[in-house]
Design a protein around this motif. Structure first.
Motif, PDB file in Angstrom:
ATOM      1  N   ALA A  57     -12.751  20.873  69.714  1.00  0.00           N
ATOM      2  CA  ALA A  57     -14.254  22.587  68.705  1.00  0.00           C
ATOM      3  C   ALA A  57     -12.871  23.723  69.777  1.00  0.00           C
ATOM      4  O   ALA A  57     -12.636  24.231  70.475  1.00  0.00           O
ATOM      5  CB  ALA A  57     -15.106  22.638  69.927  1.00  0.00           C
ATOM      6  N   ASN A  58     -13.200  24.911  69.039  1.00  0.00           N
ATOM      7  CA  ASN A  58     -12.664  26.565  69.218  1.00  0.00           C
ATOM      8  C   ASN A  58     -13.877  26.942  67.308  1.00  0.00           C
ATOM      9  O   ASN A  58     -13.420  26.869  67.123  1.00  0.00           O
ATOM     10  CB  ASN A  58     -10.746  25.859  68.445  1.00  0.00           C
ATOM     11  N   GLU A  94     -14.231  25.721  64.353  1.00  0.00           N
ATOM     12  CA  GLU A  94     -13.924  24.324  64.107  1.00  0.00           C
ATOM     13  C   GLU A  94     -14.097  23.463  64.760  1.00  0.00           C
ATOM     14  O   GLU A  94     -13.636  23.792  65.757  1.00  0.00           O
ATOM     15  CB  GLU A  94     -12.513  24.878  63.883  1.00  0.00           C
ATOM     16  N   VAL A  95     -14.147  22.546  63.897  1.00  0.00           N
ATOM     17  CA  VAL A  95     -14.533  21.409  65.465  1.00  0.00           C
ATOM     18  C   VAL A  95     -13.887  20.277  64.065  1.00  0.00           C
ATOM     19  O   VAL A  95     -13.616  19.859  63.547  1.00  0.00           O
ATOM     20  CB  VAL A  95     -16.373  20.596  65.414  1.00  0.00           C
ATOM     21  N   VAL A 151     -15.082  23.518  59.523  1.00  0.00           N
ATOM     22  CA  VAL A 151     -14.650  24.371  59.338  1.00  0.00           C
ATOM     23  C   VAL A 151     -16.157  25.525  58.766  1.00  0.00           C
ATOM     24  O   VAL A 151     -16.809  25.081  58.055  1.00  0.00           O
ATOM     25  CB  VAL A 151     -14.025  24.952  58.921  1.00  0.00           C
ATOM     26  N   ALA A 152     -16.830  26.416  59.495  1.00  0.00           N
ATOM     27  CA  ALA A 152     -17.557  27.564  59.644  1.00  0.00           C
ATOM     28  C   ALA A 152     -17.063  28.855  59.844  1.00  0.00           C
ATOM     29  O   ALA A 152     -16.815  29.540  60.506  1.00  0.00           O
ATOM     30  CB  ALA A 152     -18.522  27.449  60.214  1.00  0.00           C
ATOM     31  N   ASN A 153     -16.852  29.332  58.624  1.00  0.00           N
ATOM     32  CA  ASN A 153     -16.306  30.726  58.225  1.00  0.00           C
ATOM     33  C   ASN A 153     -16.880  31.681  58.119  1.00  0.00           C
ATOM     34  O   ASN A 153     -17.307  31.722  56.855  1.00  0.00           O
ATOM     35  CB  ASN A 153     -15.033  30.593  57.835  1.00  0.00           C
ATOM     36  N   PHE A 154     -17.111  33.054  58.627  1.00  0.00           N
ATOM     37  CA  PHE A 154     -18.079  33.965  58.362  1.00  0.00           C
ATOM     38  C   PHE A 154     -18.016  35.723  57.855  1.00  0.00           C
ATOM     39  O   PHE A 154     -17.272  35.753  59.289  1.00  0.00           O
ATOM     40  CB  PHE A 154     -19.538  33.718  58.902  1.00  0.00           C
ATOM     41  N   PRO A 193     -18.038  27.624  53.469  1.00  0.00           N
ATOM     42  CA  PRO A 193     -18.049  26.530  55.803  1.00  0.00           C
ATOM     43  C   PRO A 193     -16.996  25.299  54.437  1.00  0.00           C
ATOM     44  O   PRO A 193     -17.021  25.107  52.999  1.00  0.00           O
ATOM     45  CB  PRO A 193     -19.809  25.487  55.327  1.00  0.00           C
ATOM     46  N   ILE A 194     -16.547  24.656  55.039  1.00  0.00           N
ATOM     47  CA  ILE A 194     -15.463  22.870  54.725  1.00  0.00           C
ATOM     48  C   ILE A 194     -16.165  21.954  55.719  1.00  0.00           C
ATOM     49  O   ILE A 194     -16.842  22.134  56.808  1.00  0.00           O
ATOM     50  CB  ILE A 194     -14.416  23.434  54.854  1.00  0.00           C
TER      51      ILE A 194
END
Length: 517
Positions: free
Chosen positions: A444-445, A465-466, A478-481, A496-497
């Motif tokens: 997890a990062n 990122e997990v 991946v959660a990108n905001f 989100p991916i």
């Protein structure tokens, strides 16, 4: 013998043949060179390739013809020094092109030069093609094929091209305007815990030895006065016609008054007794010119006709190309603070003169950039659990007048930060991240990044990122905001991916999964 080896690719054929761009492997038919290796020194004379050194800001890939020398020496058990130098004639000019695609059209798509040149020759093997940020592979069995001589690219059925496909192509193409020379040097000093690197790159066009262009005193006067304002680097393409015995039959024109524009226009005429002028036309873009190709004219070549102000794409003008100079110097290094902790930094100085004939606008030729970063890893709990804590951070500052040789950031950088302006400003990018990792099973990062362009733009990005891989399960998320604020607008960009799959050993390793983006 005597620890010396010689290898050569020589030919008595003066007509180079470029390799085909339809296979993943590339056969370089047009390389003629000799390489001599002696102990730790290597000398190459002839055709060779030079690419990105151990540097963050200096990025390039060139096909060169000249001399290159490299040397690697061990000073003692702790230090190694690597040095290199070269002097050559540069064979190409770089361009980065955003391709305008059509729905369901796999090609061919025509590539253009950096100055809008339509008929260019791509240097084989220099291209990089990105689709939605992913680097594509060349070949009929892969993603695309390319015709280097025609500068056309076709995409294979493995990928589907739509009107929304984001395709970025970087390539070098043959440029015959000026004789372009290049020289460079670099030194890397490494030890068990440290590295120090210095790189120098210089590329410039000759002011006297020209290639395919011929400049007269009027052209030189125009170029010396305009500085970097290339919107005005044009001169008239109309020449008076002298009715003499010529080796070839020119395309002739007469002038006729056009009341709608209160000026004269050119009319093609096959009668030399009526002709007074010859003309050279340049393409200026659809809707920007007043002339188009006259397909009805029975001329020995391409003739043009006046179609109304703003209704064509050609004008009787000649674009003047100025000789350039591009210089970049970098000094960087890294130091290992502990077994799993390190710090790295680099300074870069650029000097770009877009017009060597003029001293006007030279105040913005020089720029500076710098970056510094760190990363650290440590264990949490007992060693049997093997949980690793990872931290990293850094900052990058770029002066508004700094220019890189080729783009050194990722191909999707503009979209990743939702930038709507390319005005030159001081740029600052800062980043900090923290993460956990348990062998290959779990990670997890989280990272926070900020990108600021002075007075124009400010963006903040949160990225999580997990991943989990255990018992046949493979889960990635991946959660990108991103939030931005510019002069024109404020935006939120959420991406989100999620990728989940399960592998079944009893079914011979078959897996089933889903992907959401």
């Amino acid at each position: 013998g005597d620890d010396m080896t010689i290898e050569a690719a020589i030919s008595d054929d003066n007509l180079p043949i470029q390799a085909e761009g339809n296979t993943q492997l590339l056969q370089e038919f047009d390389q003629v060179y000799m390489r001599i290796n002696k102990n730790n020194t290597s000398i190459v004379a002839g055709d060779y390739e030079a690419g990105r050194p151990n540097s963050y800001f200096m990025n390039y890939f060139k096909k060169l013809k000249g001399l290159s020398v490299t040397n690697n020496e061990e000073i003692n058990e702790n230090y190694t020094i690597s040095s290199r130098a070269n002097y050559a004639v540069a064979r190409g000019k770089f361009n980065r092109l955003i391709l305008s695609t059509q729905e369901g059209n796999q090609g061919p798509y025509r590539l253009q030069g950096s100055e809008g040149e339509r008929l260019v020759k791509v240097l084989s093997g220099t291209e990089k093609v990105y689709l939605d940020g992913r680097l594509l592979i060349k070949g009929l069995d892969h993603d695309y094929v390319i015709s280097y001589d025609r500068a056309e690219i076709n995409f294979t059925p493995r990928i589907l091209i739509t009107k929304d496909s984001r395709i970025i192509i970087e390539f070098e193409y043959a440029d015959q305007n000026y004789l372009r020379t290049q020289y460079g040097a670099g030194v890397d000093l490494t030890s068990k815990r440290a590295r120090l690197s210095f790189n120098l790159y210089n590329e410039q066009d000759s002011k006297t030895a020209t290639g395919d262009i011929d400049l007269d005193s009027l052209d030189l006067a125009i170029l010396s006065e305009i500085g970097d304002d290339f919107d005005n680097s044009f001169r008239t393409g109309i020449r008076s016609f002298e009715n003499e015995d010529l080796e070839f039959e020119p395309i002739l024109y007469r002038q006729e008054w056009e009341a709608s524009i209160n000026d004269s226009i050119l009319i093609y005429t096959p009668d030399p007794s009526l002709a007074r002028y010859t003309a050279s036309f340049s393409e200026v873009g659809i809707g920007q010119g007043s002339y188009s190709i006259d397909s009805q004219a029975a001329a020995n070549g391409r003739a043009y006709k006046w179609v109304g102000l703003g209704n064509g794409q050609y004008e009787p003008i000649i674009r003047l190309i100025a000789p350039e100079r591009r210089q970049l110097m970098t000094l960087g290094g890294s130091y290992q603070l502990a077994e799993r902790s390190s710090i790295n930094t680099e300074l870069a100085f650029s000097n770009f003169d877009l017009n060597r004939f003029s001293s006007v606008n030279n105040n913005d030729n020089s720029g500076i950039a710098g970056t510094i970063g760190f990363d650290h890893e440590s264990n949490l709990g007992n060693k049997e659990k093997k949980i690793t804590l990872m931290t990293a951070g850094g900052i990058e500052i770029v002066n508004k007048d700094f220019r890189s040789l080729n783009p050194y950031r990722n191909a999707e950088f503009v979209r990743d930060w939702n930038i709507d302006s390319d005005d030159k400003r001081v740029e600052r990018i800062s980043k900090i991240s923290v993460g956990l990792k348990k062998s290959e099973e779990l990670y997890a990062n989280y990272s926070f990044q900020n990108f600021n362009r002075q007075e124009l733009y400010d963006g903040s990005k949160n990225l999580l990122e997990v991943g989990l891989r255990k018992g046949g399960w493979d889960i990635k998320g991946v959660a990108n905001f991103l939030t931005t604020e510019s002069v024109r607008e404020k935006t939120n960009f959420i991406r989100p991916i999620l990728d989940i799959s399960k592998q079944f050993e009893k079914l011979n390793g078959w897996a089933v999964g889903m992907h959401f983006e």
